[in-house]
Structure formats: structure tokens, C-alpha cells
Design an enzyme around this catalytic site. Structure first.
Site, PDB file in Angstrom:
ATOM      1  N   ASP A   1     -24.084 -41.194 -30.943  1.00 45.93           N
ATOM      2  CA  ASP A   1     -24.205 -40.004 -30.100  1.00 45.93           C
ATOM      3  C   ASP A   1     -22.845 -39.567 -29.563  1.00 45.93           C
ATOM      4  OD1 ASP A   1     -25.556 -37.936 -28.750  1.00 45.93           O
ATOM      5  OD2 ASP A   1     -25.718 -39.138 -26.929  1.00 45.93           O
TER       6      ASP A   1
ATOM      7  N   HIS B   1     -23.861 -31.288 -35.286  1.00 45.64           N
ATOM      8  CA  HIS B   1     -25.306 -31.101 -35.400  1.00 45.64           C
ATOM      9  C   HIS B   1     -25.987 -31.745 -34.199  1.00 45.64           C
ATOM     10  CE1 HIS B   1     -25.433 -29.569 -39.515  1.00 45.64           C
ATOM     11  NE2 HIS B   1     -24.492 -30.451 -39.800  1.00 45.64           N
TER      12      HIS B   1
ATOM     13  N   GLU C   1     -31.507 -32.677 -39.515  1.00 48.28           N
ATOM     14  CA  GLU C   1     -30.159 -32.169 -39.301  1.00 48.28           C
ATOM     15  C   GLU C   1     -30.231 -30.792 -38.642  1.00 48.28           C
ATOM     16  OE1 GLU C   1     -26.316 -32.784 -41.848  1.00 48.28           O
ATOM     17  OE2 GLU C   1     -27.476 -31.114 -42.687  1.00 48.28           O
TER      18      GLU C   1
ATOM     19  N   HIS D   1     -17.612 -30.176 -37.928  1.00 47.87           N
ATOM     20  CA  HIS D   1     -18.654 -29.351 -37.322  1.00 47.87           C
ATOM     21  C   HIS D   1     -19.738 -30.290 -36.812  1.00 47.87           C
ATOM     22  CE1 HIS D   1     -20.385 -30.062 -41.294  1.00 47.87           C
ATOM     23  NE2 HIS D   1     -21.559 -29.754 -40.783  1.00 47.87           N
TER      24      HIS D   1
END
Length: 137
Positions: A81, A43, A126, A41
Site C-alpha cells: 500500500d 491504481h 486494477e 502511474h
């Protein structure tokens, strides 16, 4: 003379899965919940890099923001990134990529490139409501 802090704010996106390979799948699910999704997942991390020190009497800077910006881009953003932290980075091959550990890793990457007289503090968001600070003194 008092110290001054300069803070550079940046942003990066990354995926991760919180998982302890020494635990059963059931225990991982119990402890990490949705963050243990086998398909990962993501963020949208907000990063604050705080440099604390005395202003140089000749420039008036604690650190030149162009230098700080370039350092963060080359050492952190280019590395993390739009990456899957578990799969695409050596730093998290065996380290669980919690926000706490990500902040610690960022600190350890940046600190050697700073003058010894400068203090470094990392704040990593986060989510808008969850963030960590490293080191916390």
C-alpha cells in the site's frame, strides 16, 4: 459435507510502470502504452481474498476473519500500500508488475500461512472494469 468460501475484501493504492528491460523503449511503448510512463502511474486496487474449505465443527469457521484480516494487513497491505511496486518492493525488482503478476505474488505470499486443507483464490481489481483471478481453474 460441502466446502464453504469466505471472502475478505481489502483495498490498496500503488504505483507501477509496465516495462520489459529486454525490449527497446519503442517496443515497450507499443506494447504497454500509457502504462509504460517512465514516471510511473497509480491504481486504486481492490483485492478479494477467497478462502475455501470445510467449516470447523467447533467454531463454524472456515477461517477466523480476524486472523485472515491480520494476515492480509501484515503480509500484503503493509508491503504494497502506497508503494511504487517497481522501486519499493523486492517482489517486483525483476518481475513486471502487471495485475496478473501482482495477483500471483499475493497468492504466493499468503498461501504458506494457510492450513494445507484450505484453498486460496485471489481476485485483484486494477480498475472497476479490469480484474484478474489467480489461480484460475
Amino acid at each position: 459435507m460441502n466446502k464453504t468460501a469466505i471472502i475478505r475484501c481489502e483495498h490498496f493504492n500503488a504505483a507501477h510502470r509496465l516495462h520489459n528491460t529486454n525490449w527497446s523503449d519503442e517496443r515497450n511503448q507499443d506494447v504497454f502504452g500509457k502504462c509504460n510512463n517512465p514516471n510511473y502511474h497509480g491504481h486504486n486496487y481492490d483485492l478479494e481474498v477467497k478462502i475455501i474449505g470445510l467449516c470447523d465443527p467447533e467454531t463454524g469457521y472456515v477461517i477466523d476473519t480476524k486472523i485472515l484480516s491480520r494476515l492480509i494487513k501484515e503480509k500484503i497491505l503493509d508491503r504494497f500500500d502506497h508503494k511504487n511496486l517497481n522501486l519499493d518492493t523486492k517482489e517486483f525488482e525483476s518481475l513486471n508488475p502487471t495485475a496478473e503478476n501482482i495477483a500471483m505474488v499475493i497468492y504466493n505470499i499468503l498461501k504458506p500461512d494457510l492450513d494445507e486443507s484450505l484453498e486460496l483464490k485471489i481476485k485483484l481489481y486494477e480498475t472497476p472494469r479490469n480484474y484478474v483471478e489467480y489461480p484460475y481453474l
